[in-house]
Structure formats: structure tokens, C-alpha cells
Motif scaffolding. Structure first.
Motif, PDB file in Angstrom:
ATOM      1  N   PRO A  96      12.060  -1.925 -11.403  1.00  0.00           N
ATOM      2  CA  PRO A  96      12.362  -3.393 -11.434  1.00  0.00           C
ATOM      3  C   PRO A  96      11.408  -4.393 -10.782  1.00  0.00           C
ATOM      4  N   LEU A  97      10.927  -5.538 -11.484  1.00  0.00           N
ATOM      5  CA  LEU A  97      10.425  -6.580 -10.981  1.00  0.00           C
ATOM      6  C   LEU A  97      11.411  -7.926 -10.604  1.00  0.00           C
ATOM      7  N   PRO A  98      11.340  -8.462  -9.475  1.00  0.00           N
ATOM      8  CA  PRO A  98      10.026  -8.221  -8.303  1.00  0.00           C
ATOM      9  C   PRO A  98      10.648  -6.957  -7.631  1.00  0.00           C
ATOM     10  N   THR A  99       9.607  -6.434  -7.101  1.00  0.00           N
ATOM     11  CA  THR A  99       9.793  -5.363  -6.002  1.00  0.00           C
ATOM     12  C   THR A  99       8.935  -5.591  -4.991  1.00  0.00           C
ATOM     13  N   THR A 100       9.148  -5.938  -3.645  1.00  0.00           N
ATOM     14  CA  THR A 100       8.480  -6.227  -2.559  1.00  0.00           C
ATOM     15  C   THR A 100       8.519  -5.023  -1.538  1.00  0.00           C
ATOM     16  N   LEU A 101       7.070  -4.468  -1.098  1.00  0.00           N
ATOM     17  CA  LEU A 101       7.060  -3.593   0.247  1.00  0.00           C
ATOM     18  C   LEU A 101       6.493  -4.266   1.296  1.00  0.00           C
ATOM     19  N   LEU A 102       7.189  -4.089   2.332  1.00  0.00           N
ATOM     20  CA  LEU A 102       6.816  -4.761   3.628  1.00  0.00           C
ATOM     21  C   LEU A 102       6.183  -3.310   4.207  1.00  0.00           C
ATOM     22  N   ILE A 103       4.918  -3.636   4.742  1.00  0.00           N
ATOM     23  CA  ILE A 103       3.989  -2.570   5.234  1.00  0.00           C
ATOM     24  C   ILE A 103       3.711  -3.190   6.731  1.00  0.00           C
ATOM     25  N   GLN A 156       8.651  13.626  -8.522  1.00  0.00           N
ATOM     26  CA  GLN A 156       7.421  13.019  -8.115  1.00  0.00           C
ATOM     27  C   GLN A 156       7.891  12.414  -6.563  1.00  0.00           C
ATOM     28  N   ASN A 157       6.986  12.259  -5.797  1.00  0.00           N
ATOM     29  CA  ASN A 157       7.200  11.740  -4.293  1.00  0.00           C
ATOM     30  C   ASN A 157       7.833  10.061  -4.548  1.00  0.00           C
ATOM     31  N   ILE A 158       8.931  10.195  -4.119  1.00  0.00           N
ATOM     32  CA  ILE A 158       9.667   8.799  -4.056  1.00  0.00           C
ATOM     33  C   ILE A 158       9.393   8.250  -2.767  1.00  0.00           C
ATOM     34  N   LEU A 159       8.840   7.065  -2.627  1.00  0.00           N
ATOM     35  CA  LEU A 159       8.294   6.318  -1.234  1.00  0.00           C
ATOM     36  C   LEU A 159       9.684   6.004  -0.565  1.00  0.00           C
ATOM     37  N   LYS A 160       9.695   6.232   0.627  1.00  0.00           N
ATOM     38  CA  LYS A 160      10.840   5.642   1.463  1.00  0.00           C
ATOM     39  C   LYS A 160      10.449   5.042   2.771  1.00  0.00           C
ATOM     40  N   VAL A 161      11.237   4.281   3.352  1.00  0.00           N
ATOM     41  CA  VAL A 161      10.958   3.516   4.711  1.00  0.00           C
ATOM     42  C   VAL A 161      10.369   4.736   5.688  1.00  0.00           C
ATOM     43  N   GLY A 162       9.235   4.535   6.372  1.00  0.00           N
ATOM     44  CA  GLY A 162       8.744   5.356   7.273  1.00  0.00           C
ATOM     45  C   GLY A 162       7.394   6.038   6.694  1.00  0.00           C
ATOM     46  N   ASP A 163       7.338   5.966   5.443  1.00  0.00           N
ATOM     47  CA  ASP A 163       6.309   6.963   4.861  1.00  0.00           C
ATOM     48  C   ASP A 163       5.029   6.007   5.028  1.00  0.00           C
ATOM     49  N   ASP A 164       3.708   6.593   4.791  1.00  0.00           N
ATOM     50  CA  ASP A 164       2.591   5.990   4.743  1.00  0.00           C
ATOM     51  C   ASP A 164       2.327   5.230   3.587  1.00  0.00           C
ATOM     52  N   ALA A 165       2.030   3.866   3.427  1.00  0.00           N
ATOM     53  CA  ALA A 165       1.824   3.141   2.247  1.00  0.00           C
ATOM     54  C   ALA A 165       0.421   3.744   1.466  1.00  0.00           C
ATOM     55  N   ALA A 188      -0.197  -9.966  -4.017  1.00  0.00           N
ATOM     56  CA  ALA A 188       0.632 -10.180  -5.040  1.00  0.00           C
ATOM     57  C   ALA A 188      -0.066  -9.329  -6.208  1.00  0.00           C
ATOM     58  N   VAL A 189       0.602  -8.175  -6.606  1.00  0.00           N
ATOM     59  CA  VAL A 189      -0.002  -7.530  -7.523  1.00  0.00           C
ATOM     60  C   VAL A 189       0.904  -7.604  -8.882  1.00  0.00           C
ATOM     61  N   ASN A 190       0.154  -7.930  -9.961  1.00  0.00           N
ATOM     62  CA  ASN A 190       0.791  -8.471 -11.344  1.00  0.00           C
ATOM     63  C   ASN A 190       0.660  -6.980 -12.060  1.00  0.00           C
ATOM     64  N   ILE A 191       1.566  -6.788 -12.727  1.00  0.00           N
ATOM     65  CA  ILE A 191       1.802  -5.537 -13.515  1.00  0.00           C
ATOM     66  C   ILE A 191       1.186  -5.743 -15.114  1.00  0.00           C
ATOM     67  N   SER A 192      -0.350  -5.353 -15.137  1.00  0.00           N
ATOM     68  CA  SER A 192      -1.109  -5.360 -16.378  1.00  0.00           C
ATOM     69  C   SER A 192      -0.875  -6.303 -17.466  1.00  0.00           C
ATOM     70  N   LYS A 199      -1.561   0.172 -14.392  1.00  0.00           N
ATOM     71  CA  LYS A 199      -0.366   0.422 -13.774  1.00  0.00           C
ATOM     72  C   LYS A 199      -0.200   1.414 -12.792  1.00  0.00           C
ATOM     73  N   SER A 200      -1.544   1.821 -12.241  1.00  0.00           N
ATOM     74  CA  SER A 200      -1.451   3.283 -11.362  1.00  0.00           C
ATOM     75  C   SER A 200      -0.807   2.694  -9.948  1.00  0.00           C
ATOM     76  N   VAL A 201      -1.199   1.467  -9.491  1.00  0.00           N
ATOM     77  CA  VAL A 201      -0.440   1.206  -8.320  1.00  0.00           C
ATOM     78  C   VAL A 201       1.095   0.935  -8.409  1.00  0.00           C
ATOM     79  N   MET A 202       1.533   0.583  -9.463  1.00  0.00           N
ATOM     80  CA  MET A 202       2.821   0.563  -9.715  1.00  0.00           C
ATOM     81  C   MET A 202       3.311   1.826  -9.640  1.00  0.00           C
ATOM     82  N   GLN A 203       2.558   2.816 -10.339  1.00  0.00           N
ATOM     83  CA  GLN A 203       3.415   4.070 -10.414  1.00  0.00           C
ATOM     84  C   GLN A 203       3.240   4.968  -9.047  1.00  0.00           C
TER      85      GLN A 203
END
Length: 178
Positions: free
Chosen positions: A142-149, A36-45, A103-107, A132-136
């Protein structure tokens, strides 16, 4: 007697084929999950659309031009409980400077999330990812996880684990539009 042996052989063959099929499926599933595509810094959110506790819809692409502090959390998560008040204080500082928190709560249930939001004074949009589609899509483990966009919609940083208020301030400053 010969008939009984033949039936036993047929039944054993069917069971063996079923087991072999299950093993092949398990191996295939494991291999494709790893690709699966693993997101990394520089990718489109990845864009998404979720509803907040007030029934308002939030789509990530609507925030283009602003920095987005995308935080995945759960009501049971001890580090989440610690960082929510600090996130709220920093949100008050940065929301008029072009930095938003989602702030996205997981389900979890609306009632549980609303109770948590009230208890911890969450003044920013609080969304629930019921499927959980956004989480996936964001490969959150792990929680918490934060992405800076950043304002262009690119992932600027991925943070797993608890953040201090100083960390949160520095992260928000880093994604503030020019």
C-alpha cells in the motif's frame, strides 16, 4: 471418418496439455512469489540507486551513518498529499542532525511528480522508481509506506499508511545518529 476422429483427438490433447501447462505455471508462480524475502525489522536495507528530479543520483549506501526516512508514495495517494508538508517541516528540523528523507515515487511521469513536488513544497530528494524495482525490493504494497533505516543501514521500522506530523517527528528522532 476415422481420420477425422484422430485429428480431433490430437487437437483436444494439445489443448488439454496447454491448459495443464498454464495451470502448473500459475500454481508455481504463486508459490514462488510467496517465498520471496519479506523484509522485516532488523534486516539490512536493500541498496538502490535512483535519480532525483534535478538529475542527481542517490544511492542508499551513500547515507550510511545517517538515519534515512524512506517514503514510498504516489501523486494520486490522498494520505501522501496530507503528510508531505509535515515531512518537509520535519526534514528542515532534522536534516542537519543526520536524518535524511528519500521520497520515492512509484513510476509516474517526471512532469506529474515535479508538479506535485512544487505544489506540496517538497524540499527533500524526490526520486522516481521508473521500473518499480525498488518498490519490489522493499515489498511495498500500500501507499504510503515508509521504512525507517538506522545509521547502520538496518531497517528500524516499517510504517504503512498515513502519519501525523507528531509521528514523523518521533520516527525521525528514533533514527537520529547518536
Amino acid at each position: 471418418m476415422n481420420n477425422k476422429k484422430r485429428k480431433r483427438l490430437i487437437i483436444r490433447s494439445i489443448v488439454l496439455l496447454a491448459l495443464a501447462g498454464a495451470i502448473v505455471f500459475t500454481i508455481y508462480s504463486g508459490l514462488t512469489r510467496e517465498t520471496q524475502n519479506i523484509l522485516k525489522v532488523g534486516d539490512d536495507a536493500p541498496d538502490f540507486k535512483l535519480t532525483d528530479l534535478n538529475g542527481n543520483s542517490h544511492q542508499l549506501s551513500d547515507y550510511k551513518g545517517q538515519g534515512v526516512f524512506l517514503n514510498f508514495w504516489g501523486t494520486w495517494c490522498a494520505p501522501c498529499k496530507k503528510e508531505m508538508p509535515a515531512m518537509g517541516r520535519q526534514y528542515e528540523v532534522y536534516k542537519n542532525q543526520g536524518v535524511q528523507i528519500l521520497a520515492v515515487n512509484i513510476s509516474e511521469s517526471d512532469l506529474k511528480v515535479r508538479s506535485f513536488a512544487d505544489q506540496y513544497g517538497m524540499v527533500f530528494p524526490t526520486l522516481i522508481d521508473k521500473t518499480k524495482s525498488v518498490m519490489q525490493a522493499y515489498n511495498v504494497k500500500p501507499l504510503p509506506t515508509t521504512l525507517l533505516i538506522d545509521p547502520e543501514g538496518k531497517i528500524a521500522k516499517i510504517i504503512t499508511g498515513e502519519m501525523s506530523e507528531k509521528d514523523i517527528q518521533e520516527y525521525m528522532e528514533s533514527i537520529k545518529p547518536n
